[in-house]
Write a protein that holds these residues in place. Structure first.
Motif, PDB file in Angstrom:
ATOM      1  N   LYS A 161       0.830  -1.211   0.000  1.00  0.00           N
ATOM      2  CA  LYS A 161       0.000   0.000   0.000  1.00  0.00           C
ATOM      3  C   LYS A 161       0.860   1.255   0.000  1.00  0.00           C
ATOM      4  CE  LYS A 161      -4.146  -1.853   2.256  1.00  0.00           C
ATOM      5  NZ  LYS A 161      -5.022  -1.780   3.466  1.00  0.00           N
ATOM      6  N   ILE A 162       1.906   1.253   0.813  1.00  0.00           N
ATOM      7  CA  ILE A 162       2.781   2.426   0.886  1.00  0.00           C
ATOM      8  C   ILE A 162       3.518   2.630  -0.435  1.00  0.00           C
ATOM      9  CG2 ILE A 162       4.775   3.443   2.041  1.00  0.00           C
ATOM     10  CD1 ILE A 162       3.894   1.835   4.573  1.00  0.00           C
ATOM     11  N   GLU A 163       4.073   1.553  -0.968  1.00  0.00           N
ATOM     12  CA  GLU A 163       4.812   1.653  -2.227  1.00  0.00           C
ATOM     13  C   GLU A 163       3.907   2.136  -3.363  1.00  0.00           C
ATOM     14  OE1 GLU A 163       7.649  -1.068  -5.163  1.00  0.00           O
ATOM     15  OE2 GLU A 163       6.391  -2.049  -3.651  1.00  0.00           O
ATOM     16  N   LYS A 164       2.722   1.581  -3.459  1.00  0.00           N
ATOM     17  CA  LYS A 164       1.793   1.977  -4.509  1.00  0.00           C
ATOM     18  C   LYS A 164       1.453   3.456  -4.414  1.00  0.00           C
ATOM     19  CE  LYS A 164      -2.745   0.851  -6.480  1.00  0.00           C
ATOM     20  NZ  LYS A 164      -3.966  -0.017  -6.356  1.00  0.00           N
ATOM     21  N   PHE A 165       1.235   3.929  -3.190  1.00  0.00           N
ATOM     22  CA  PHE A 165       0.882   5.340  -3.026  1.00  0.00           C
ATOM     23  C   PHE A 165       2.062   6.243  -3.389  1.00  0.00           C
ATOM     24  CE2 PHE A 165       0.524   9.267  -0.575  1.00  0.00           C
ATOM     25  CZ  PHE A 165      -0.720   9.701  -1.006  1.00  0.00           C
ATOM     26  N   LEU A 166       3.250   5.895  -2.933  1.00  0.00           N
ATOM     27  CA  LEU A 166       4.420   6.719  -3.238  1.00  0.00           C
ATOM     28  C   LEU A 166       4.671   6.783  -4.742  1.00  0.00           C
ATOM     29  CD1 LEU A 166       6.934   5.766  -0.399  1.00  0.00           C
ATOM     30  CD2 LEU A 166       5.413   7.738  -0.541  1.00  0.00           C
ATOM     31  N   ASN A 167       4.519   5.655  -5.408  1.00  0.00           N
ATOM     32  CA  ASN A 167       4.718   5.651  -6.857  1.00  0.00           C
ATOM     33  C   ASN A 167       3.670   6.499  -7.581  1.00  0.00           C
ATOM     34  OD1 ASN A 167       7.029   4.052  -6.867  1.00  0.00           O
ATOM     35  ND2 ASN A 167       5.873   2.136  -6.961  1.00  0.00           N
ATOM     36  N   LEU A 226      -2.515   8.521   2.857  1.00  0.00           N
ATOM     37  CA  LEU A 226      -2.347   7.392   3.759  1.00  0.00           C
ATOM     38  C   LEU A 226      -2.448   7.793   5.223  1.00  0.00           C
ATOM     39  CD1 LEU A 226       0.662   5.464   2.144  1.00  0.00           C
ATOM     40  CD2 LEU A 226      -1.782   5.175   1.705  1.00  0.00           C
ATOM     41  N   LYS A 227      -2.990   6.879   6.026  1.00  0.00           N
ATOM     42  CA  LYS A 227      -3.033   7.033   7.477  1.00  0.00           C
ATOM     43  C   LYS A 227      -2.363   5.801   8.071  1.00  0.00           C
ATOM     44  CE  LYS A 227      -7.385   9.473   6.881  1.00  0.00           C
ATOM     45  NZ  LYS A 227      -8.862   9.424   7.044  1.00  0.00           N
ATOM     46  N   ILE A 228      -1.218   6.019   8.715  1.00  0.00           N
ATOM     47  CA  ILE A 228      -0.414   4.920   9.239  1.00  0.00           C
ATOM     48  C   ILE A 228      -0.513   4.916  10.759  1.00  0.00           C
ATOM     49  CG2 ILE A 228       1.910   3.944   9.389  1.00  0.00           C
ATOM     50  CD1 ILE A 228       2.497   5.281   6.677  1.00  0.00           C
TER      51      ILE A 228
END
Length: 307
Positions: A34-40, A243-245
């Protein structure tokens, strides 16, 4: 002209290639994906990219005690305890009031931390924080969060830290450890006069809904990523446009109905329902450390670092 265009093209390709995600060991594949997809998805964005994180319990450990408390009680034991001069009596009276209050996440307690440090220079206060961190908390900075922040900087994000602890106390060791500008560490601010900290507090206080106000007041843009760990971070987390981590969320205490939207849920169950990315970082008590905070009988923070 052709050479210039080729140079620009190659530079753009190089920048895109440089923005590669580094997998965060210890976090689930789902969280990493999820984090990688959002950053990309943000690579080509020309807008200001901002990530904001709570401090204690989110980027480094808070078990069994908050660093802000340990730093103050350690300083008092080393400099004021057993003395009868007016300054010592004044400072010890503030701590006695804090201990009697007992609510070390309450407004009065948070403000009294700043009152205790008044009369010291900014550099002295920063050094108190550094000394406490080096002595007691050096091994409690979460490696997973450091790796996340490294990723964010690689993708062109500004990283900001918000804390309800005195800003000057946290400013140096946090900025040094996370390799971010000192001014990106926002805490409870006090007026500085003649190079001395005063008791006058500058609003908003970054606590509960004050964290959301702090984002609007000082960061002045909608963050794309926000991270927190507790009920007190709810308003800040809801400022996120992306994102909310949530780090080490409590899953035992069911929040009361008067607690608003989170009423009837634990912190973990609320964010499971509301698209939070839940991650865990090891945070446990070191039995070899003799905490000053313990001697002052301040309540312990419980370990929620296990799923």
């Amino acid at each position: 002209m052709k050479k210039l265009l080729l140079y620009i093209f190659l530079a753009q390709i190089s920048l895109i290639n440089a923005q590669k995600y580094s997998y965060i060991q210890g976090w689930s594949k789902e969280a990493n994906t999820k984090i990688e997809k959002f950053l990309n998805s943000q690579i080509k964005s020309k807008e200001r990219k901002v990530a904001v994180f709570d401090c204690d319990g989110t980027v480094f450990g808070q078990v069994p005690y908050y660093l802000a408390d340990e730093a103050l009680y350690m300083y008092a034991d080393n400099n004021y305890r057993g003395k009868t001069d007016e300054i010592s009596k004044e400072k010890l009276a503030i701590l006695d009031r804090m201990v009697k209050d007992g609510n070390n996440v309450g407004k009065n307690y948070v403000e009294d931390r700043v009152h205790f440090l008044s009369g010291l220079s900014p550099e002295e206060i920063r050094q108190i924080g550094v000394d406490c961190y080096q002595k007691t908390y050096k091994n409690k900075m979460y490696p997973e969060m450091k790796e996340l922040i490294k990723n964010l900087k690689n993708y062109g994000f500004e990283v900001w830290i918000l804390t309800a602890s005195p800003e000057l106390l946290y400013q140096k060791f946090v900025s040094d450890e996370l390799e971010i500008p000192p001014l990106n560490v926002l805490g409870v601010k006090s007026v500085i006069e003649n190079n001395l900290s005063t008791k006058q507090i500058i609003l908003p206080i970054p606590q509960d809904d004050g964290k959301a106000y702090t984002i609007e007041t000082f960061i002045q843009t909608k963050p794309l990523i926000v991270g927190g760990n507790s009920r007190g971070d709810l308003d800040m987390l809801n400022e996120s446009a992306g994102l909310k981590i949530i780090v080490n969320p409590d899953n035992e205490v069911v929040r009361p109905k008067e607690d608003g939207v989170i009423g009837g849920y634990t912190v973990k169950s609320y964010w499971e329902k509301n698209d939070g990315i839940i991650v865990y970082c090891k945070d446990s008590e070191d039995s070899n450390i003799n905490y000053h905070t313990k001697q002052w009988k301040i309540r312990k923070n419980k370990d929620t670092s296990k799923p």
